[in-house]
Motif scaffolding. Structure first.
Motif, PDB file in Angstrom:
ATOM      1  N   GLN A   1       0.910  -1.193  -0.078  1.00 10.01           N
ATOM      2  CA  GLN A   1      -0.022  -0.012  -0.148  1.00 10.01           C
ATOM      3  C   GLN A   1       0.725   1.327  -0.029  1.00 10.01           C
ATOM      4  OE1 GLN A   1      -2.769  -0.644   3.559  1.00 10.01           O
ATOM      5  NE2 GLN A   1      -4.134  -1.761   2.296  1.00 10.01           N
ATOM      6  N   ASP A   2       1.769   1.326  -0.734  1.00  3.57           N
ATOM      7  CA  ASP A   2       2.980   2.328  -0.832  1.00  3.57           C
ATOM      8  C   ASP A   2       3.318   2.895   0.447  1.00  3.57           C
ATOM      9  OD1 ASP A   2       2.438   2.323  -3.786  1.00  3.57           O
ATOM     10  OD2 ASP A   2       0.508   3.546  -3.622  1.00  3.57           O
ATOM     11  N   GLY A   3       3.635   1.919   1.279  1.00 10.33           N
ATOM     12  CA  GLY A   3       4.109   2.302   2.619  1.00 10.33           C
ATOM     13  C   GLY A   3       5.397   2.753   2.685  1.00 10.33           C
ATOM     14  N   GLY A   4       6.249   2.408   1.731  1.00 16.08           N
ATOM     15  CA  GLY A   4       7.641   2.828   1.535  1.00 16.08           C
ATOM     16  C   GLY A   4       8.391   1.734   0.818  1.00 16.08           C
ATOM     17  N   GLU A   5       9.720   2.001   0.727  1.00 14.44           N
ATOM     18  CA  GLU A   5      10.737   1.103  -0.030  1.00 14.44           C
ATOM     19  C   GLU A   5      12.027   1.614   0.368  1.00 14.44           C
ATOM     20  OE1 GLU A   5      10.318   1.896  -4.308  1.00 14.44           O
ATOM     21  OE2 GLU A   5      11.079   3.688  -4.249  1.00 14.44           O
ATOM     22  N   PHE A   6      12.907   0.233  -0.156  1.00 12.43           N
ATOM     23  CA  PHE A   6      14.306   0.670  -0.107  1.00 12.43           C
ATOM     24  C   PHE A   6      15.008   0.020  -1.144  1.00 12.43           C
ATOM     25  CE2 PHE A   6      14.991  -3.787   1.616  1.00 12.43           C
ATOM     26  CZ  PHE A   6      16.353  -4.040   1.175  1.00 12.43           C
ATOM     27  N   ILE A   7      16.107   0.835  -1.981  1.00  9.82           N
ATOM     28  CA  ILE A   7      16.618   0.298  -2.798  1.00  9.82           C
ATOM     29  C   ILE A   7      18.288   0.481  -2.734  1.00  9.82           C
ATOM     30  CG2 ILE A   7      17.092   1.149  -5.412  1.00  9.82           C
ATOM     31  CD1 ILE A   7      14.557   2.644  -5.320  1.00  9.82           C
ATOM     32  N   ILE A   8      18.794  -0.694  -3.159  1.00  9.21           N
ATOM     33  CA  ILE A   8      20.216  -0.926  -2.817  1.00  9.21           C
ATOM     34  C   ILE A   8      20.865  -0.949  -4.354  1.00  9.21           C
ATOM     35  CG2 ILE A   8      20.117  -3.255  -2.155  1.00  9.21           C
ATOM     36  CD1 ILE A   8      22.716  -0.794  -1.169  1.00  9.21           C
ATOM     37  N   SER A   9      21.851  -0.221  -4.873  1.00  3.05           N
ATOM     38  CA  SER A   9      22.328  -0.604  -6.116  1.00  3.05           C
ATOM     39  C   SER A   9      23.694  -0.435  -6.163  1.00  3.05           C
ATOM     40  CB  SER A   9      21.727   0.557  -7.167  1.00  3.05           C
ATOM     41  OG  SER A   9      22.057   1.707  -6.990  1.00  3.05           O
ATOM     42  N   TYR A  10      24.434  -1.111  -6.986  1.00 10.38           N
ATOM     43  CA  TYR A  10      25.881  -1.169  -6.826  1.00 10.38           C
ATOM     44  C   TYR A  10      26.208  -1.124  -8.605  1.00 10.38           C
ATOM     45  CZ  TYR A  10      25.457  -3.369  -2.506  1.00 10.38           C
ATOM     46  OH  TYR A  10      25.070  -3.762  -1.272  1.00 10.38           O
ATOM     47  N   VAL A  11      27.137   0.001  -8.818  1.00  7.72           N
ATOM     48  CA  VAL A  11      27.675   0.244 -10.259  1.00  7.72           C
ATOM     49  C   VAL A  11      29.167   0.330 -10.313  1.00  7.72           C
ATOM     50  CG1 VAL A  11      27.257   1.604 -12.463  1.00  7.72           C
ATOM     51  CG2 VAL A  11      25.482   1.119 -10.876  1.00  7.72           C
ATOM     52  N   GLU A  12      29.890  -0.523 -11.180  1.00  4.10           N
ATOM     53  CA  GLU A  12      31.408  -0.187 -11.107  1.00  4.10           C
ATOM     54  C   GLU A  12      31.561  -0.009 -12.661  1.00  4.10           C
ATOM     55  OE1 GLU A  12      35.415  -1.321 -12.043  1.00  4.10           O
ATOM     56  OE2 GLU A  12      33.649  -2.672 -12.367  1.00  4.10           O
ATOM     57  N   GLU A  13      32.533   0.951 -12.676  1.00  5.75           N
ATOM     58  CA  GLU A  13      32.840   1.494 -14.140  1.00  5.75           C
ATOM     59  C   GLU A  13      34.237   2.026 -14.184  1.00  5.75           C
ATOM     60  OE1 GLU A  13      31.206   3.993 -17.985  1.00  5.75           O
ATOM     61  OE2 GLU A  13      30.028   3.921 -15.899  1.00  5.75           O
ATOM     62  N   ASN A  14      35.285   1.564 -14.777  1.00  5.03           N
ATOM     63  CA  ASN A  14      36.253   2.092 -14.893  1.00  5.03           C
ATOM     64  C   ASN A  14      36.949   2.272 -13.501  1.00  5.03           C
ATOM     65  OD1 ASN A  14      36.351   2.238 -17.626  1.00  5.03           O
ATOM     66  ND2 ASN A  14      35.397   4.279 -17.174  1.00  5.03           N
ATOM     67  N   GLY A  15      36.964   1.325 -12.594  1.00  4.07           N
ATOM     68  CA  GLY A  15      37.615   1.019 -11.420  1.00  4.07           C
ATOM     69  C   GLY A  15      37.013   2.214 -10.435  1.00  4.07           C
ATOM     70  N   ILE A  16      35.810   2.429 -10.738  1.00  2.00           N
ATOM     71  CA  ILE A  16      34.989   3.434  -9.530  1.00  2.00           C
ATOM     72  C   ILE A  16      33.918   2.773  -9.183  1.00  2.00           C
ATOM     73  CG2 ILE A  16      33.994   5.536  -9.404  1.00  2.00           C
ATOM     74  CD1 ILE A  16      36.954   5.975  -9.581  1.00  2.00           C
ATOM     75  N   LEU A  17      33.782   2.513  -7.995  1.00  2.00           N
ATOM     76  CA  LEU A  17      32.335   1.847  -7.540  1.00  2.00           C
ATOM     77  C   LEU A  17      31.351   2.894  -6.874  1.00  2.00           C
ATOM     78  CD1 LEU A  17      30.730  -0.768  -6.836  1.00  2.00           C
ATOM     79  CD2 LEU A  17      32.114  -0.854  -4.535  1.00  2.00           C
ATOM     80  N   ASN A  18      30.194   3.040  -7.501  1.00  2.00           N
ATOM     81  CA  ASN A  18      29.066   3.845  -6.994  1.00  2.00           C
ATOM     82  C   ASN A  18      28.030   2.896  -6.360  1.00  2.00           C
ATOM     83  OD1 ASN A  18      29.813   6.630  -7.884  1.00  2.00           O
ATOM     84  ND2 ASN A  18      30.148   5.646  -9.729  1.00  2.00           N
ATOM     85  N   ILE A  19      27.794   3.141  -5.131  1.00  2.00           N
ATOM     86  CA  ILE A  19      26.714   2.465  -4.097  1.00  2.00           C
ATOM     87  C   ILE A  19      25.705   3.574  -3.888  1.00  2.00           C
ATOM     88  CG2 ILE A  19      26.201   1.047  -2.139  1.00  2.00           C
ATOM     89  CD1 ILE A  19      29.353   0.647  -2.037  1.00  2.00           C
ATOM     90  N   LYS A  20      24.491   3.298  -4.059  1.00  2.00           N
ATOM     91  CA  LYS A  20      23.387   4.104  -3.514  1.00  2.00           C
ATOM     92  C   LYS A  20      22.280   2.967  -2.666  1.00  2.00           C
ATOM     93  CE  LYS A  20      19.579   6.704  -5.010  1.00  2.00           C
ATOM     94  NZ  LYS A  20      18.600   7.541  -5.996  1.00  2.00           N
ATOM     95  N   PHE A  21      22.127   3.520  -1.492  1.00  2.00           N
ATOM     96  CA  PHE A  21      21.189   2.901  -0.578  1.00  2.00           C
ATOM     97  C   PHE A  21      20.301   3.992  -0.284  1.00  2.00           C
ATOM     98  CE2 PHE A  21      19.265   2.535   3.405  1.00  2.00           C
ATOM     99  CZ  PHE A  21      18.922   1.296   3.656  1.00  2.00           C
ATOM    100  N   ASP A  22      18.820   3.796  -0.557  1.00  2.00           N
ATOM    101  CA  ASP A  22      17.863   4.874  -0.282  1.00  2.00           C
ATOM    102  C   ASP A  22      16.723   4.125   0.491  1.00  2.00           C
ATOM    103  OD1 ASP A  22      16.661   7.074  -0.486  1.00  2.00           O
ATOM    104  OD2 ASP A  22      15.641   6.752  -2.535  1.00  2.00           O
ATOM    105  N   LEU A  23      16.421   4.687   1.700  1.00  2.00           N
ATOM    106  CA  LEU A  23      15.156   4.017   2.539  1.00  2.00           C
ATOM    107  C   LEU A  23      14.489   5.216   2.733  1.00  2.00           C
ATOM    108  CD1 LEU A  23      13.813   2.020   4.401  1.00  2.00           C
ATOM    109  CD2 LEU A  23      15.429   2.972   6.153  1.00  2.00           C
TER     110      LEU A  23
END
Length: 656
Positions: free
Chosen positions: A598-620
């Motif tokens: 019921q659209d009460g919330g969410e969390f997202i975790i994503s990992y992207v690695e490109e050219n030796g750079i790792l980007n992490i996003k966690f969103d709650l």
């Protein structure tokens, strides 16, 4: 009409219960039954550290020193099953102190039974402590508690306050084998009763007792209503994080005086309508009578505030002035004395005095402000059907500008405009419009509550990572941090942050906008992170910096009451890790997106690695401040997955 011929209608209790063959139990103080002595476990709750074997309260009217008082006698017997886990050995009995009279706790006796050895609590070991301006505690501790100890106590409460029978809590922190409450009340007192909670009564009896009460000087005796309510095998009430007051949900019976007929036949109605309460509040010298000082504030407020043309900007300026001017004296004092003028001169006051000052000041600035009566979260929810003023203990402000409503409380030094403190977030309050009829209003929390972390790290040798971190906090999260930081040195703040892990080393810590309350609070610092190096692999736990949640707060098998966070929130981490040619990532953790029903919330975790750079996003995101009990399992699973990501899911890096 004579006392004896008063109309007496037995109150029919409208409770749903099933028939029970289990009858009443009794006990004599100081003499334990065979049942009590032989209990070694409680099958209905095998994990219980103790069980209340017997508990009874009886309330009746009595003439004491020519005063008609309400007397309650209490008797409790508890069997300790595991002394190492038992934490209920201190007994606290609250009692009320009015300005002219008070309740009295007497006949207090307590024994620790260990087989044939009885250890009595001495009178010198019984203490009184004031906890608020009107409430005190009488307390004592049981001694020599062992496995198998039986803890027994009894006391008597005498009160002149017939309008406020305390009722009875059938449910508590320990399971109970038997809990009973009996009342014997003269028929000229008529009470409305309500059963709260999910447990059902096993005994529910109401009868008439003739000639039960006599007042000297009156020819006839009074008849009494005798009520007996009891429950067998009451489960322990399990408290958990993120809930309103347990008293809203524990199984209990409460009483409210509906009407009283005096000995001459004159009837007084106590269950009033709100229009009656509105008039009472309006004429109360300590509430409505304190809203006549707009001229004082018109004189005292700086002219550059009063001349601000935009209403919202003017309101914000007035609010900031009052908030910064006063210091809260830690008292609520809703129905105590209030002197707005004195509080202004002293620059200090109770919640009521500060917020009535705010109303006066807003009125002086030609703004439409009204008081809101409410109850704090720990005080319990006020009754919504009938006005019971003793349900309320708090007061804040409702301001309306061009159709938009703002809730304000100037007692909190670190609260931005439009934010009432967490303690006041208790569903509804009553808007007391002294010109019109009062009405309920929802207590809506401040909705921009964000904890944002942006970090950049560069890999070093031997599993170390160094970089910079920026944290931004707003709303209730920012308020909590400002309050925490106000009286702490930077070294203490840094030490606290480093407690989360021995792998962290902080330096160059700075804050921005610590005193600019309307702005987001910003923290910046450098961070060195020492991760675990095993052979040629590094196990990196990136979410070590002040996560809002470090464990799943929801651990019960089931929960019958709502989950109440108080406010919606967002927690975001943006991490950039430069592997610096020193590591590769054989396999990234799986990206996830988990939603609450019921659209009460969410969390997202994503990992992207490109050219030796790792980007992490966690969103709650928790989109609601409150979730029904039916959402408990979903929340439990939701947070299990969040904690797995935050604490139990390392990045595995391979050394080049």
């Amino acid at each position: 009409m004579t006392f004896r011929t008063l109309l007496f209608t037995l109150f029919i209790v409208l409770f749903s219960l099933s028939a029970s063959s289990q009858g009443r139990k009794s006990a004599t103080f100081g003499t334990l039954s065979h049942e009590v002595n032989t209990i070694e476990s409680y099958p209905q709750d095998p994990e219980a550290a103790a069980v209340v074997v017997f508990e009874k309260g009886k309330t009746y009217a009595s003439l004491i020193n020519n005063r008609m008082l309400l007397v309650t006698e209490v008797h409790v017997i508890t069997k300790v099953l595991d002394a190492s886990r038992f934490d209920q050995g201190i007994i606290e009995i609250p009692y009320y102190r009015g300005s002219n009279t008070k309740e009295n706790i007497s006949h207090l006796k307590a024994i620790t039974h260990n087989g044939k050895v009885q250890t009595f609590v001495k009178s010198s070991e019984i203490f009184d402590k004031d906890i608020t301006e009107n409430w005190s505690l009488k307390s004592f501790s049981f001694s020599d508690i062992q496995n198998g100890s039986v803890l027994e106590y009894t006391y008597r409460r005498e009160t002149p306050f017939f309008f406020n029978i305390n009722g009875w809590e059938f449910q508590g922190k320990l399971p109970k084998i038997y809990s009973e409450y009996e009342t014997e009340l003269p028929g000229n007192f008529v009470y409305r009763r309500a059963l709260v909670g999910t447990e059902k009564l096993d005994i529910n009896k109401v009868s008439l007792k003739r000639d039960c009460f006599h007042i000297p000087g009156f020819a006839q005796n009074a008849d009494c209503e005798v009520s007996t309510y009891a429950m067998h095998h009451v489960p322990a009430f399990q408290e958990e994080d993120y809930m309103l007051s347990p008293k809203n949900y524990r199984s209990n019976i409460n009483y409210e005086l509906k009407e009283y007929t005096d000995f001459k036949g004159n009837k007084s109605e106590f269950t009033r309508e709100w229009k009656d309460v509105d008039k009472e509040i309006r004429n109360n010298k300590d509430i409505g009578g304190q809203l006549k000082y707009d001229k004082l504030f018109e004189k005292e407020l700086p002219q550059n505030i009063l001349s601000i043309p935009n209403k919202l900007d003017r309101a914000k300026a007035v609010y900031s002035y009052i908030r910064d001017y006063y210091t809260w004296n830690e008292k609520y004092a809703l129905f105590g004395d209030a002197r707005v003028k004195d509080a202004f001169e002293e620059k200090s006051g109770s919640i009521k005095e500060i917020n009535l000052s705010l109303i006066n000041a807003l009125e002086a600035a030609d703004l439409d402000a009204k008081m809101v009566l409410s109850s704090t979260r720990d005080n319990g929810l006020p009754g919504f059907l009938y006005p019971v003023l003793t349900d309320f203990n708090y007061l804040f402000v409702l301001l309306e500008i061009d159709g938009t409503k703002y809730l304000l409380d100037a007692s909190e030094k670190y609260a931005p405009f439009g934010l009432v403190p967490f303690r006041a977030l208790n569903i509804q309050g009553r808007v007391m419009d002294l010109k019109e009829e009062s009405s309920w209003t929802p207590i809506v929390p401040f909705n921009k509550n964000v904890h944002y972390v942006n970090a950049q790290f560069t890999a070093g040798d031997n599993g170390s990572f160094e970089g910079s971190v920026e944290e931004i906090s707003t709303g209730y999260i920012g308020l909590s941090k400002r309050r925490e930081f106000a009286n702490r040195a930077v070294t203490e703040i840094v030490s606290e942050k480093q407690k989360s892990s021995v792998e962290l080393l902080l330096s160059d810590y700075k804050t921005e906008a610590l005193k600019e309350i309307e702005e987001p609070l910003k923290e910046t610092y450098n961070l060195k992170l020492e991760s675990e190096l095993v052979a040629d692999e590094v196990f990196l736990y990136p979410f070590l910096v002040n996560p809002l949640f470090t464990e799943n707060p929801f651990k019960l098998n089931e929960r019958s009451y709502p989950v109440d966070f108080g406010y919606p929130l967002t927690n975001t981490y943006l991490y950039q890790i430069d592997l610096n040619g020193k590591y590769t990532i054989p396999e990234l953790p799986q990206n996830q997106r988990v939603k609450l029903p019921q659209d009460g919330g969410e969390f997202i975790i994503s990992y992207v690695e490109e050219n030796g750079i790792l980007n992490i996003k966690f969103d709650l995101k928790l989109e609601k401040e409150r979730y029904g009990a039916e959402a408990y399992k979903s929340l439990q699973d939701f947070f299990n997955r969040i904690i797995t990501v935050l604490k139990n899911q390392p990045l595995v890096l391979k050394k080049v």
